[in-house]
Design a protein around this motif. Structure first.
Motif, PDB file in Angstrom:
ATOM      1  N   PHE A 296       0.814  -1.215   0.000  1.00  0.00           N
ATOM      2  CA  PHE A 296       0.000   0.000   0.000  1.00  0.00           C
ATOM      3  C   PHE A 296       0.849   1.267   0.000  1.00  0.00           C
ATOM      4  CE2 PHE A 296      -2.279  -3.348   2.299  1.00  0.00           C
ATOM      5  CZ  PHE A 296      -3.424  -3.449   1.523  1.00  0.00           C
ATOM      6  N   GLN A 297       2.153   1.115   0.192  1.00  0.00           N
ATOM      7  CA  GLN A 297       3.020   2.287   0.282  1.00  0.00           C
ATOM      8  C   GLN A 297       4.100   2.243  -0.785  1.00  0.00           C
ATOM      9  OE1 GLN A 297       4.718   2.412   4.187  1.00  0.00           O
ATOM     10  NE2 GLN A 297       2.850   3.166   5.175  1.00  0.00           N
ATOM     11  N   ASP A 298       4.527   3.404  -1.162  1.00  0.00           N
ATOM     12  CA  ASP A 298       5.705   3.509  -2.013  1.00  0.00           C
ATOM     13  C   ASP A 298       6.921   3.199  -1.152  1.00  0.00           C
ATOM     14  OD1 ASP A 298       7.380   4.385  -4.265  1.00  0.00           O
ATOM     15  OD2 ASP A 298       7.851   6.050  -2.914  1.00  0.00           O
ATOM     16  N   PRO A 299       7.745   2.208  -1.508  1.00  0.00           N
ATOM     17  CA  PRO A 299       8.831   1.786  -0.616  1.00  0.00           C
ATOM     18  C   PRO A 299       9.892   2.856  -0.389  1.00  0.00           C
ATOM     19  CG  PRO A 299       9.021   0.718  -2.767  1.00  0.00           C
ATOM     20  CD  PRO A 299       7.689   1.407  -2.736  1.00  0.00           C
ATOM     21  N   LEU A 300      10.039   3.785  -1.321  1.00  0.00           N
ATOM     22  CA  LEU A 300      11.087   4.798  -1.169  1.00  0.00           C
ATOM     23  C   LEU A 300      10.635   5.949  -0.281  1.00  0.00           C
ATOM     24  CD1 LEU A 300      13.885   5.902  -1.984  1.00  0.00           C
ATOM     25  CD2 LEU A 300      12.763   7.002  -3.948  1.00  0.00           C
ATOM     26  N   THR A 301       9.439   6.480  -0.543  1.00  0.00           N
ATOM     27  CA  THR A 301       9.009   7.707   0.137  1.00  0.00           C
ATOM     28  C   THR A 301       8.051   7.464   1.289  1.00  0.00           C
ATOM     29  OG1 THR A 301       7.130   7.996  -1.361  1.00  0.00           O
ATOM     30  CG2 THR A 301       9.244   8.930  -2.050  1.00  0.00           C
ATOM     31  N   GLY A 302       7.444   6.277   1.362  1.00  0.00           N
ATOM     32  CA  GLY A 302       6.466   6.012   2.398  1.00  0.00           C
ATOM     33  C   GLY A 302       5.093   6.563   2.096  1.00  0.00           C
ATOM     34  N   LEU A 303       4.928   7.235   0.957  1.00  0.00           N
ATOM     35  CA  LEU A 303       3.613   7.722   0.564  1.00  0.00           C
ATOM     36  C   LEU A 303       2.745   6.562   0.094  1.00  0.00           C
ATOM     37  CD1 LEU A 303       4.569  10.921  -1.505  1.00  0.00           C
ATOM     38  CD2 LEU A 303       3.871  10.808   0.900  1.00  0.00           C
ATOM     39  N   ASN A 305       0.708   4.357  -2.612  1.00  0.00           N
ATOM     40  CA  ASN A 305       1.097   4.017  -3.980  1.00  0.00           C
ATOM     41  C   ASN A 305      -0.077   4.230  -4.940  1.00  0.00           C
ATOM     42  OD1 ASN A 305      -0.577   1.825  -3.525  1.00  0.00           O
ATOM     43  ND2 ASN A 305       1.091   0.346  -3.351  1.00  0.00           N
ATOM     44  N   ARG A 306       0.154   3.879  -6.197  1.00  0.00           N
ATOM     45  CA  ARG A 306      -0.847   4.118  -7.238  1.00  0.00           C
ATOM     46  C   ARG A 306      -2.160   3.394  -6.944  1.00  0.00           C
ATOM     47  NH1 ARG A 306      -0.693   5.526 -12.739  1.00  0.00           N
ATOM     48  NH2 ARG A 306       1.600   5.646 -12.656  1.00  0.00           N
ATOM     49  N   ALA A 307      -2.063   2.146  -6.466  1.00  0.00           N
ATOM     50  CA  ALA A 307      -3.274   1.363  -6.221  1.00  0.00           C
ATOM     51  C   ALA A 307      -4.153   2.024  -5.160  1.00  0.00           C
ATOM     52  CB  ALA A 307      -2.905  -0.056  -5.798  1.00  0.00           C
ATOM     53  N   VAL A 308      -3.529   2.523  -4.097  1.00  0.00           N
ATOM     54  CA  VAL A 308      -4.298   3.180  -3.033  1.00  0.00           C
ATOM     55  C   VAL A 308      -4.975   4.437  -3.576  1.00  0.00           C
ATOM     56  CG1 VAL A 308      -4.122   4.372  -0.821  1.00  0.00           C
ATOM     57  CG2 VAL A 308      -2.852   2.243  -1.201  1.00  0.00           C
ATOM     58  N   PHE A 309      -4.240   5.216  -4.356  1.00  0.00           N
ATOM     59  CA  PHE A 309      -4.825   6.438  -4.916  1.00  0.00           C
ATOM     60  C   PHE A 309      -6.007   6.112  -5.833  1.00  0.00           C
ATOM     61  CE2 PHE A 309      -5.102   9.260  -8.585  1.00  0.00           C
ATOM     62  CZ  PHE A 309      -5.448  10.451  -7.956  1.00  0.00           C
ATOM     63  N   ASN A 310      -5.843   5.116  -6.717  1.00  0.00           N
ATOM     64  CA  ASN A 310      -6.923   4.768  -7.644  1.00  0.00           C
ATOM     65  C   ASN A 310      -8.184   4.346  -6.900  1.00  0.00           C
ATOM     66  OD1 ASN A 310      -5.376   5.339  -9.882  1.00  0.00           O
ATOM     67  ND2 ASN A 310      -4.692   3.228 -10.176  1.00  0.00           N
ATOM     68  N   ASP A 311      -8.010   3.564  -5.845  1.00  0.00           N
ATOM     69  CA  ASP A 311      -9.172   3.122  -5.060  1.00  0.00           C
ATOM     70  C   ASP A 311      -9.864   4.312  -4.392  1.00  0.00           C
ATOM     71  OD1 ASP A 311      -8.671   0.539  -5.802  1.00  0.00           O
ATOM     72  OD2 ASP A 311      -7.677  -0.030  -3.932  1.00  0.00           O
ATOM     73  N   ALA A 312      -9.050   5.200  -3.827  1.00  0.00           N
ATOM     74  CA  ALA A 312      -9.626   6.352  -3.129  1.00  0.00           C
ATOM     75  C   ALA A 312     -10.355   7.278  -4.109  1.00  0.00           C
ATOM     76  CB  ALA A 312      -8.528   7.120  -2.397  1.00  0.00           C
ATOM     77  N   LEU A 313      -9.782   7.483  -5.301  1.00  0.00           N
ATOM     78  CA  LEU A 313     -10.416   8.347  -6.289  1.00  0.00           C
ATOM     79  C   LEU A 313     -11.731   7.746  -6.775  1.00  0.00           C
ATOM     80  CD1 LEU A 313     -10.406  10.835  -8.082  1.00  0.00           C
ATOM     81  CD2 LEU A 313      -8.946   9.588  -9.703  1.00  0.00           C
ATOM     82  N   VAL A 367      -5.544  11.681   0.098  1.00  0.00           N
ATOM     83  CA  VAL A 367      -4.442  10.775  -0.263  1.00  0.00           C
ATOM     84  C   VAL A 367      -3.318  11.602  -0.861  1.00  0.00           C
ATOM     85  CG1 VAL A 367      -3.700   8.855  -1.717  1.00  0.00           C
ATOM     86  CG2 VAL A 367      -5.996   8.838  -0.741  1.00  0.00           C
ATOM     87  N   VAL A 368      -2.092  11.304  -0.433  1.00  0.00           N
ATOM     88  CA  VAL A 368      -0.884  11.820  -1.082  1.00  0.00           C
ATOM     89  C   VAL A 368      -0.103  10.592  -1.540  1.00  0.00           C
ATOM     90  CG1 VAL A 368       1.218  13.178  -0.853  1.00  0.00           C
ATOM     91  CG2 VAL A 368      -0.838  13.835   0.425  1.00  0.00           C
ATOM     92  N   ALA A 369       0.115  10.491  -2.847  1.00  0.00           N
ATOM     93  CA  ALA A 369       0.698   9.251  -3.384  1.00  0.00           C
ATOM     94  C   ALA A 369       1.812   9.557  -4.372  1.00  0.00           C
ATOM     95  CB  ALA A 369      -0.383   8.415  -4.070  1.00  0.00           C
ATOM     96  N   GLY A 373       8.415   6.863 -10.449  1.00  0.00           N
ATOM     97  CA  GLY A 373       9.413   7.819 -10.915  1.00  0.00           C
ATOM     98  C   GLY A 373       9.383   9.082 -10.082  1.00  0.00           C
ATOM     99  N   ASP A 374       9.261  10.230 -10.767  1.00  0.00           N
ATOM    100  CA  ASP A 374       9.203  11.516 -10.055  1.00  0.00           C
ATOM    101  C   ASP A 374       7.814  12.126 -10.165  1.00  0.00           C
ATOM    102  OD1 ASP A 374       9.471  11.859 -12.787  1.00  0.00           O
ATOM    103  OD2 ASP A 374      10.474  13.795 -12.615  1.00  0.00           O
ATOM    104  N   GLU A 375       6.793  11.283 -10.232  1.00  0.00           N
ATOM    105  CA  GLU A 375       5.416  11.738 -10.402  1.00  0.00           C
ATOM    106  C   GLU A 375       4.633  11.495  -9.112  1.00  0.00           C
ATOM    107  OE1 GLU A 375       2.760  11.711 -14.336  1.00  0.00           O
ATOM    108  OE2 GLU A 375       2.863   9.737 -13.385  1.00  0.00           O
ATOM    109  N   PHE A 376       3.978  12.552  -8.615  1.00  0.00           N
ATOM    110  CA  PHE A 376       3.209  12.491  -7.380  1.00  0.00           C
ATOM    111  C   PHE A 376       1.791  12.979  -7.662  1.00  0.00           C
ATOM    112  CE2 PHE A 376       7.617  12.972  -6.303  1.00  0.00           C
ATOM    113  CZ  PHE A 376       7.822  12.172  -5.188  1.00  0.00           C
ATOM    114  N   VAL A 377       0.860  12.612  -6.776  1.00  0.00           N
ATOM    115  CA  VAL A 377      -0.525  13.029  -6.955  1.00  0.00           C
ATOM    116  C   VAL A 377      -1.161  13.259  -5.586  1.00  0.00           C
ATOM    117  CG1 VAL A 377      -1.465  10.676  -6.971  1.00  0.00           C
ATOM    118  CG2 VAL A 377      -2.681  12.509  -8.181  1.00  0.00           C
ATOM    119  N   VAL A 378      -2.070  14.225  -5.543  1.00  0.00           N
ATOM    120  CA  VAL A 378      -2.784  14.562  -4.311  1.00  0.00           C
ATOM    121  C   VAL A 378      -4.279  14.516  -4.619  1.00  0.00           C
ATOM    122  CG1 VAL A 378      -3.218  16.331  -2.563  1.00  0.00           C
ATOM    123  CG2 VAL A 378      -0.905  16.024  -3.489  1.00  0.00           C
TER     124      VAL A 378
END
Length: 723
Positions: A296-303, A305-313, A367-369, A373-378
Motif C-alpha cells: 500500500f506504500q511507495d517503498p522509497l518515500t512512504g507515501l 502508492n498508485r493502487a491506493v490512490f486509484n481506489d480512493a479516487l 491521499v498523497v501518493a 518515478g518523479d510523479e506524485f498526486v494529491v
C-alpha cells in the motif's frame, strides 16, 4: 413301424446337419483312412471349396505338406485311444488357391448311429461299415496377431519400467515377488539374488535396516495388507539422509486383486531445496510487516502508492455530489539531470525530501501518493480552494535542499483537474490533471495550471512524440549506452548491460518516457531488436577476447509475445559472431504474472541454445517469490530499492541476506543494481553477492567510450581492494 423310424432318422439327420452348420469351427467327417465324407458350411468358408467338393477328398490335401504327418498321427491316436482326447495341434492349412494359413485341429471318434450324415440330405442312408472320425479345424491367424501385440505390449511395458526414475516392486497376493525394475535395486542397494527368494522377507529385512523409522514403515505395510484395495502415499526417511516418496496401489486383473505395486521416488534433492527455501522464507518472515506495508506504500518515500490512490479516487467519485473532488498531479522538472549528474542515490534523496515537503503542504489531503518515478498526486475532497493548495505546493517545494553536498532547488509542474458538472470516471479525471501538468511544463515549468479543454493540444504533442518514435529506428535516432557489471571476486568487468537511448532532434528523450510509449504502441519489438543488434556488433570484439564475458539486454514482456523472438535473437548473435551463451536476457517479474505458455517457451528455447535469463528488479514483485524455483531464470538482479537501504554499511538487513541465500539455494547467481557507494559494494560483497552494478563503477557510456568505462570500473575495484 419302419416308416416311422425312417421318418425319425430323417428328422434327426436334418437336426444334426443344422447343428453342425451352426458351428463356427470347420468340421470334416472322415473315414478311417482319412477320406472326407462330408463337411459343414464353416469348412467351405475356411478352405475356400464348395461343399460338394469335399466328398471323397483326401484330407491331406487340406493340410500344408510339412504338417500332414502330424495330422495323420493325431487321427491314428484317436483311433487307438478314443477316450484319450488328445490335445489340439497347431498346423498350417492349405486353401484352394494354394495359400497357407495357421490352423488349430482336433479330432474325435464319431459314434455309430446306423445312419450316415450327408449334408443337404433329408433321407436316411445306411451307415457304411468301419470307424468314423470328425476333424475340427479353427483358423488362428487372429491369435498370432494377438500374441504379437501382447509381446509388443510386454516389451513396451518392460522398457517403460526400466526407463522410469522410480523404483518399482510388485508383490503377489501369495507374498512372492512378482516383478521389479533395476532402479528399485539401485535405490535400495539390494543384490539381484535377494529378489529370487520364495518370499519378500529377505528383501524386506535389508530394506528395514536402511529405514530411519522401522515401526512407522511396517505400520504402513500392515495397513495396506489389512485392506487389499487400499491406496497409500507417504514419505520414508532413510538412515543415510535420503528421502523416498512411497506410493502403493493394488494390482488388478479385471476386478480381481492379484497383488500390490509399490513405487519409490527419490525426492532428496527436492526436499533439500525446499528446506533451504523454507529457511530463507522464515528469514523473510521478520520483514512480513514491511512487505505488507509495501503493498500500500511507495517503498522509497512512504507515501501511498498508485493502487491506493486509484481506489480512493474511485470511491470519492461514487459518493453523492455534495462535495468537490480535485486531483493535483505533479512531476519534478528536469529530474533526469539529478540522476545523471549526481547519481540515483541523490535522485532518491531528492524524491524522499519532496515527499516530506508534500505531506506538510497538504495535511488535510485524502491521499498523497507517488505514482512512480518523479510523479506524485494529491487527492482532495471538500476542499474550498484547490488552487491555493496547488500554489502552496509549488512554493514549498521550490526551496533549496542540500543533497550530497550539492544545493538543489526542486522545480515541479503541477496540473489541477476538478470534477465539474458532468460526471466522469477516475481515469478521465486523472487524464485531465495529466494534460494540465504537461501544459504547465510547456508554459515554463515550476508552476501549476488548471485543466482547460484547450489544453488538449498537449495531447496532440504527445501524439507527435509517438509518431516521432515510429521513425526513430529508420532515422538512426536509437543509440545504445553500456554500463559495466563487475565481479568483486575476479576483480574485473564480466558483463555490460546495453541500455536504449533516444536522441530526438538533439535532445535525449528519457527511457522512462519513450520505453513505456514504445510498449504501448507496439514499437518495442523494433527498438529492442535494434538495441540488441547494435549492442552485439559494438561489443563483439570485447566478448570474443574472453568466453566468460557476457552482454545483458533488457527484454520487454511485449517482445516475448512475438512468436519469432527467440529465433531473431539467435540469428542476430550468429550474424555478429557472438556466442549465445554470452547473452543475458533481462526480464522483470511481471512477465511471469500471466500464465503465457508461449512466453515461457521463448525463454526455454533461448536457454536451450545457451543464453541465460536474469530476473530484473528482483524483490519488488513479491507475488513471484514463492514460485521462483519454477521460473526459467539463471540470475536475479536485486532492485536498487533494497541496495539503497545500505547507507553506512553497518546496517543489519536480513532481507538482503535472505534474498541472496534463497537465490543461491536454488542454484541462481545474484547481481545487485544501484551500487553508488563503496559501503554498499563492501556490504553486498560480504553477503556473497556474485556481481555488482552501479554508478560507483561507471555511468552508462556509448560504444566509443567502452575503454573509459572499463578503466573507471577497474579503478573502483582497485579502490575497494585497498579499503
Amino acid at each position: 413301424m419302419t416308416g416311422f423310424l425312417e421318418h425319425g432318422n430323417n428328422v434327426a439327420l436334418q437336426s444334426f446337419g443344422v447343428v453342425l452348420d451352426a458351428s463356427p469351427d470347420a468340421l470334416l467327417a472322415l473315414t478311417a483312412d482319412g477320406t472326407v465324407l462330408a463337411a459343414n458350411a464353416a469348412a467351405a468358408r475356411l478352405f475356400g471349396l464348395q461343399r460338394d467338393a469335399f466328398t471323397g477328398l483326401d484330407h491331406r490335401l487340406l493340410i500344408a505338406e510339412g504338417f500332414r504327418e502330424e495330422v495323420g498321427q493325431l487321427l491314428q491316436e484317436v483311433l487307438r485311444q478314443p477316450e484319450a482326447s488328445p490335445p489340439p495341434r497347431e498346423v498350417q492349412g492349405l486353401r484352394r488357391d494354394g495359400t497357407e494359413f495357421p490352423l488349430e485341429v482336433a479330432a474325435a471318434l464319431l459314434p455309430r448311429t446306423g445312419v450316415a450324415w450327408a449334408p443337404d440330405s433329408h433321407t436316411a442312408q445306411a451307415d457304411p461299415p468301419g470307424a468314423r472320425l470328425v476333424l475340427s479345424a479353427r483358423g488362428t491367424a487372429h491369435r498370432k496377431a494377438a500374441d504379437a501385440n501382447l509381446r509388443e505390449a510386454m516389451s513396451l511395458l518392460t522398457a517403460t519400467l526400466e526407463s522410469t526414475a522410480d523404483g518399482i516392486l510388485v508383490i503377489g497376493t501369495d507374498g512372492r515377488v512378482a516383478g521389479f525394475n533395476e532402479q528399485f535395486l539401485s535405490m535400495w542397494r539390494l543384490p539381484p539374488d535377494v529378489m529370487e527368494a520364495d518370499s519378500e522377507e529377505p528383501a524386506l529385512r535389508l530394506v528395514m535396516e536402511q529405514v530411519a523409522d522401522p515401526e512407522s514403515f511396517t505400520a504402513r505395510l500392515g495397513e495396506v495388507q489389512g485392506d487389499p484395495a487400499a491406496e497409500s502415499h507417504d514419505v520414508v526417511e532413510l538412515n543415510d539422509g535420503r528421502t523416498f516418496e512411497r506410493y502403493s496401489r493394488p494390482q488388478r486383473v479385471g476386478t480381481r486383486i492379484v497383488g500390490r505395486v509399490w513405487s519409490f521416488r527419490d525426492v532428496t534433492p527436492r526436499r533439500r531445496a525446499q528446506e533451504q527455501a523454507h529457511r530463507a522464507m522464515m528469514d523473510l518472515a521478520v520483514q512480513a510487516e514491511k512487505l505488507r506495508a509495501m503493498a500500500f506504500q511507495d517503498p522509497l518515500t512512504g507515501l501511498a502508492n498508485r493502487a491506493v490512490f486509484n481506489d480512493a479516487l474511485s470511491e470519492a467519485l461514487q459518493e453523492p455530489r455534495l462535495k468537490t473532488v480535485d486531483v493535483l498531479l505533479l512531476d519534478l522538472d528536469d529530474f533526469k539531470e539529478v540522476n545523471d549528474i549526481l547519481g540515483h542515490q541523490a535522485g532518491d534523496d531528492m524524491l524522499i525530501e519532496v515527499a516530506r515537503r508534500l505531506r506538510g503542504c497538504v495535511p488535510t489531503a485524502d491521499v498523497v501518493a507517488r505514482l512512480g518515478g518523479d510523479e506524485f498526486v494529491v487527492l482532495l475532497t471538500a476542499c474550498p480552494d484547490a488552487d491555493a493548495i496547488a500554489a502552496c505546493i509549488v512554493r514549498c517545494l521550490h526551496v533549496p535542499v542540500t543533497i550530497n553536498g550539492t544545493v538543489q532547488r526542486p522545480s515541479l509542474s503541477l496540473g489541477v483537474a476538478s470534477l465539474g458538472q458532468d460526471s466522469m470516471g477516475p481515469s478521465e479525471l486523472l487524464r485531465h490533471a495529466d494534460i494540465a501538468m504537461y501544459a504547465a511544463k510547456a508554459a515554463g515549468k515550476n508552476r501549476f495550471l488548471r485543466f482547460h479543454p484547450d489544453m488538449m493540444q498537449a495531447l496532440v504533442q504527445r501524439t507527435h512524440m509517438e509518431s516521432g518514435l515510429q521513425l526513430a529506428v529508420s532515422r538512426n535516432e536509437i543509440a545504445v549506452d553500456f554500463q559495466p557489471i563487475v565481479s568483486h571476486r575476479m576483480g574485473q568487468v564480466v558483463q555490460f548491460e546495453a541500455l536504449a537511448r533516444w536522441d530526438r532532434g538533439g535532445e535525449r528523450v528519457p527511457p522512462s518516457i519513450f520505453i513505456p510509449l514504445a510498449e504501448r504502441t507496439g514499437l518495442i519489438g523494433e527498438i529492442g531488436t535494434e538495441v540488441m543488434a547494435v549492442g552485439m556488433v559494438q561489443l563483439a570484439g570485447w566478448l570474443n577476447e574472453d568466453p566468460s564475458r557476457s552482454l545483458a539486454v533488457n527484454v520487454s514482456g511485449v517482445q516475448l509475445q512475438e512468436p519469432e523472438f527467440a529465433g531473431t535473437v539467435l540469428r542476430l548473435a550468429e550474424a555478429s559472431g557472438v556466442a549465445p551463451y554470452q547473452l543475458v536476457l533481462e526480464v522483470t517479474e511481471s512477465v511471469f504474472f500471466d500464465d503465457d505458455c508461449s512466453l515461457i517457451q521463448q525463454l526455454s528455447t533461448l536457454r536451450d541454445a545457451g543464453a541465460r535469463v536474469a530476473l530484473d528488479d528482483f524483490g519488488t514483485g513479491y507475488s513471484s517469490l514463492g514460485r521462483l524455483q519454477d521460473l526459467p531464470v539463471d540470475t536475479v538482479k536485486i532492485d536498487r530499492t533494497f541496495v539503497s537501504m545500505v547507507r553506512t554499511g553497518n546496517e543489519r538487513l536480513p532481507i538482503l541476506s535472505s534474498m541472496i541465500n534463497m537465490a543461491h539455494s536454488l542454484g541462481l547467481t545474484v547481481t545487485a543494481e544501484g551500487i553508488e557507494t563503496a559501503a554498499q559494494a563492501d556490504y553486498l560483497a560480504a553477503l556473497e553477492c556474485d556481481s555488482l552494478q552501479g554508478y560507483l563503477f561507471s555511468l552508462p557510456e556509448p560504444g566509443e567510450r567502452l575503454g573509459h568505462a572499463l578503466h573507471h570500473a577497474e579503478e573502483a575495484l582497485n579502490a575497494l581492494k585497498g579499503r
